[in-house]
Design a protein around this motif. Structure first.
Motif, PDB file in Angstrom:
ATOM      1  N   ASP A   1      83.879 133.891  -7.149  1.00 38.34           N
ATOM      2  CA  ASP A   1      82.797 132.988  -7.094  1.00 38.34           C
ATOM      3  C   ASP A   1      82.843 131.756  -7.686  1.00 38.34           C
ATOM      4  O   ASP A   1      82.280 130.592  -7.301  1.00 38.34           O
ATOM      5  N   LEU A   2      83.499 131.728  -8.911  1.00 39.48           N
ATOM      6  CA  LEU A   2      83.648 130.724  -9.710  1.00 39.48           C
ATOM      7  C   LEU A   2      84.681 129.693  -9.092  1.00 39.48           C
ATOM      8  O   LEU A   2      84.194 128.342  -9.094  1.00 39.48           O
ATOM      9  N   LYS A   3      85.480 130.043  -8.401  1.00 38.61           N
ATOM     10  CA  LYS A   3      86.401 129.109  -7.690  1.00 38.61           C
ATOM     11  C   LYS A   3      85.647 128.445  -6.589  1.00 38.61           C
ATOM     12  O   LYS A   3      85.980 127.283  -6.165  1.00 38.61           O
ATOM     13  N   GLY A   4      84.844 129.227  -5.867  1.00 36.76           N
ATOM     14  CA  GLY A   4      84.136 128.636  -4.809  1.00 36.76           C
ATOM     15  C   GLY A   4      83.152 127.754  -5.290  1.00 36.76           C
ATOM     16  O   GLY A   4      83.014 126.513  -4.660  1.00 36.76           O
ATOM     17  N   MET A   5      82.550 127.627  -6.441  1.00 36.49           N
ATOM     18  CA  MET A   5      81.388 126.579  -6.878  1.00 36.49           C
ATOM     19  C   MET A   5      82.388 125.554  -7.368  1.00 36.49           C
ATOM     20  O   MET A   5      81.818 124.503  -6.979  1.00 36.49           O
ATOM     21  N   VAL A   6      83.529 125.517  -7.691  1.00 40.40           N
ATOM     22  CA  VAL A   6      84.466 124.493  -8.296  1.00 40.40           C
ATOM     23  C   VAL A   6      85.057 123.841  -7.005  1.00 40.40           C
ATOM     24  O   VAL A   6      84.924 122.617  -7.111  1.00 40.40           O
ATOM     25  N   ASN A   7      85.419 124.714  -6.261  1.00 38.75           N
ATOM     26  CA  ASN A   7      86.255 123.966  -5.032  1.00 38.75           C
ATOM     27  C   ASN A   7      85.047 123.233  -3.916  1.00 38.75           C
ATOM     28  O   ASN A   7      85.493 122.402  -3.308  1.00 38.75           O
TER      29      ASN A   7
ATOM     30  N   TYR B   1      74.886 130.272 -21.768  1.00 41.45           N
ATOM     31  CA  TYR B   1      74.946 129.294 -20.729  1.00 41.45           C
ATOM     32  C   TYR B   1      73.780 129.503 -19.682  1.00 41.45           C
ATOM     33  O   TYR B   1      73.291 128.503 -19.176  1.00 41.45           O
ATOM     34  N   ALA B   2      73.405 130.627 -19.725  1.00 46.68           N
ATOM     35  CA  ALA B   2      72.264 131.001 -18.729  1.00 46.68           C
ATOM     36  C   ALA B   2      70.849 130.524 -19.201  1.00 46.68           C
ATOM     37  O   ALA B   2      69.979 130.223 -18.503  1.00 46.68           O
TER      38      ALA B   2
ATOM     39  N   LEU C   1      75.324 127.002 -11.531  1.00 38.08           N
ATOM     40  CA  LEU C   1      76.229 127.936 -12.555  1.00 38.08           C
ATOM     41  C   LEU C   1      75.380 128.534 -13.494  1.00 38.08           C
ATOM     42  O   LEU C   1      75.637 129.603 -13.698  1.00 38.08           O
ATOM     43  N   LYS C   2      74.286 128.058 -14.016  1.00 40.80           N
ATOM     44  CA  LYS C   2      73.394 128.515 -14.810  1.00 40.80           C
ATOM     45  C   LYS C   2      72.730 129.711 -14.078  1.00 40.80           C
ATOM     46  O   LYS C   2      72.628 131.129 -14.808  1.00 40.80           O
ATOM     47  N   ASP C   3      72.253 129.644 -12.922  1.00 39.78           N
ATOM     48  CA  ASP C   3      71.607 130.740 -12.175  1.00 39.78           C
ATOM     49  C   ASP C   3      72.823 131.730 -11.900  1.00 39.78           C
ATOM     50  O   ASP C   3      72.596 133.093 -12.041  1.00 39.78           O
ATOM     51  N   TRP C   4      73.916 131.515 -11.581  1.00 37.65           N
ATOM     52  CA  TRP C   4      74.786 132.505 -11.459  1.00 37.65           C
ATOM     53  C   TRP C   4      75.279 133.300 -12.873  1.00 37.65           C
ATOM     54  O   TRP C   4      75.746 134.346 -12.882  1.00 37.65           O
ATOM     55  N   ALA C   5      75.465 132.357 -13.986  1.00 36.20           N
ATOM     56  CA  ALA C   5      75.570 133.178 -15.343  1.00 36.20           C
ATOM     57  C   ALA C   5      74.545 134.213 -15.327  1.00 36.20           C
ATOM     58  O   ALA C   5      74.796 135.245 -15.942  1.00 36.20           O
ATOM     59  N   GLY C   6      73.386 133.911 -15.015  1.00 37.20           N
ATOM     60  CA  GLY C   6      72.220 134.930 -15.313  1.00 37.20           C
ATOM     61  C   GLY C   6      72.241 136.002 -14.470  1.00 37.20           C
ATOM     62  O   GLY C   6      72.068 137.160 -14.953  1.00 37.20           O
ATOM     63  N   LYS C   7      72.725 135.685 -13.131  1.00 39.23           N
ATOM     64  CA  LYS C   7      72.801 136.813 -12.489  1.00 39.23           C
ATOM     65  C   LYS C   7      73.840 137.875 -12.719  1.00 39.23           C
ATOM     66  O   LYS C   7      74.204 138.946 -12.189  1.00 39.23           O
ATOM     67  N   THR C   8      74.957 137.474 -13.325  1.00 38.77           N
ATOM     68  CA  THR C   8      76.270 138.025 -13.535  1.00 38.77           C
ATOM     69  C   THR C   8      76.156 138.814 -14.909  1.00 38.77           C
ATOM     70  O   THR C   8      76.699 139.768 -15.072  1.00 38.77           O
ATOM     71  N   LEU C   9      75.278 138.514 -15.762  1.00 41.82           N
ATOM     72  CA  LEU C   9      74.957 138.931 -17.151  1.00 41.82           C
ATOM     73  C   LEU C   9      74.922 140.422 -16.862  1.00 41.82           C
ATOM     74  O   LEU C   9      75.420 140.998 -18.023  1.00 41.82           O
ATOM     75  N   PRO C  10      74.054 140.965 -16.221  1.00 39.38           N
ATOM     76  CA  PRO C  10      73.756 142.528 -16.288  1.00 39.38           C
ATOM     77  C   PRO C  10      75.068 143.208 -16.261  1.00 39.38           C
ATOM     78  O   PRO C  10      75.307 144.276 -16.735  1.00 39.38           O
ATOM     79  N   ALA C  11      75.953 142.728 -15.241  1.00 37.96           N
ATOM     80  CA  ALA C  11      77.254 143.548 -14.875  1.00 37.96           C
ATOM     81  C   ALA C  11      78.022 143.488 -16.218  1.00 37.96           C
ATOM     82  O   ALA C  11      78.818 144.484 -16.701  1.00 37.96           O
ATOM     83  N   LEU C  12      78.128 142.149 -16.731  1.00 37.47           N
ATOM     84  CA  LEU C  12      79.028 142.160 -17.892  1.00 37.47           C
ATOM     85  C   LEU C  12      78.575 142.975 -19.100  1.00 37.47           C
ATOM     86  O   LEU C  12      79.171 143.642 -20.070  1.00 37.47           O
TER      87      LEU C  12
END
Length: 184
Positions: A84-90, A143-144, A152-163
């Protein structure tokens, strides 16, 4: 004496600005609740993912049954976040550089795990996982809440529950009798 007072005053006034430039891995930013820059966030997430993937591959080989199960989940989930992160950067949606390797502190932990087996491996792996996931939860929460890249902020928020779930799982490592049960 006046110079000393002025110097101390300047340092105190500059502290918040200095805290933002202190590397994320120091834990100072986390303690102060400082929002990481996009570049720092991307760097730390990428390093964290690489560490999770490498340490979990070792646990799949050397760990006990509980660690092997945990490690399989980490490989699956951290491969996804890494992609996911690589996709957003690339794609150019996130302007940051991805590191190619873990930093020296993570590398020394990996080297230690490579040389260990049995209880020594388990003790360190379990401890590293709890610590890494506490750091990740803090990083993603900050970051969220205040990151400057909206995607990226939105992705951080969506990823947080899994972490947070990973942290709960990591905290259960080594507590074999309560595997699969909540101890709360």
């Amino acid at each position: 004496m006046k110079r000393l007072v002025i110097a101390v005053g300047c340092i105190l006034l500059a502290s918040p600005a200095l805290a933002q430039s202190v590397g994320e891995k120091t834990g100072i930013n986390s303690a102060l609740g400082v929002v990481p820059t996009t570049a720092d966030f991307v760097k730390e997430v990428a390093i964290s993912d690489m560490f999770e993937l490498e340490s979990s591959k070792l646990a799949e080989q050397k760990g006990n049954a509980q660690e092997k199960s945990f490690a399989q989940q980490m490989v699956t989930d951290h491969t996804k976040t890494s992609n996911d992160l690589k996709g957003m950067v690339n794609s150019g949606k996130v302007k940051a550089e991805l590191p190619m390797a873990v930093d020296s502190s993570h590398q020394s932990k990996l080297d230690k795990l490579k040389d260990q087996s049995g209880k020594d491996f388990s003790s360190n792996f379990d401890s590293y996982q709890v610590s890494a996931h506490k750091d990740a939860v803090s990083l993603f929460e900050r970051y969220a809440k205040g990151g400057d890249n909206s995607e990226l902020k939105d992705w951080a928020g969506k990823t947080l529950p899994a972490l947070k779930h990973h942290l709960d799982m990591a905290q259960e490592l080594g507590k074999a009798p309560s595997v699969g049960q909540s101890s709360k």
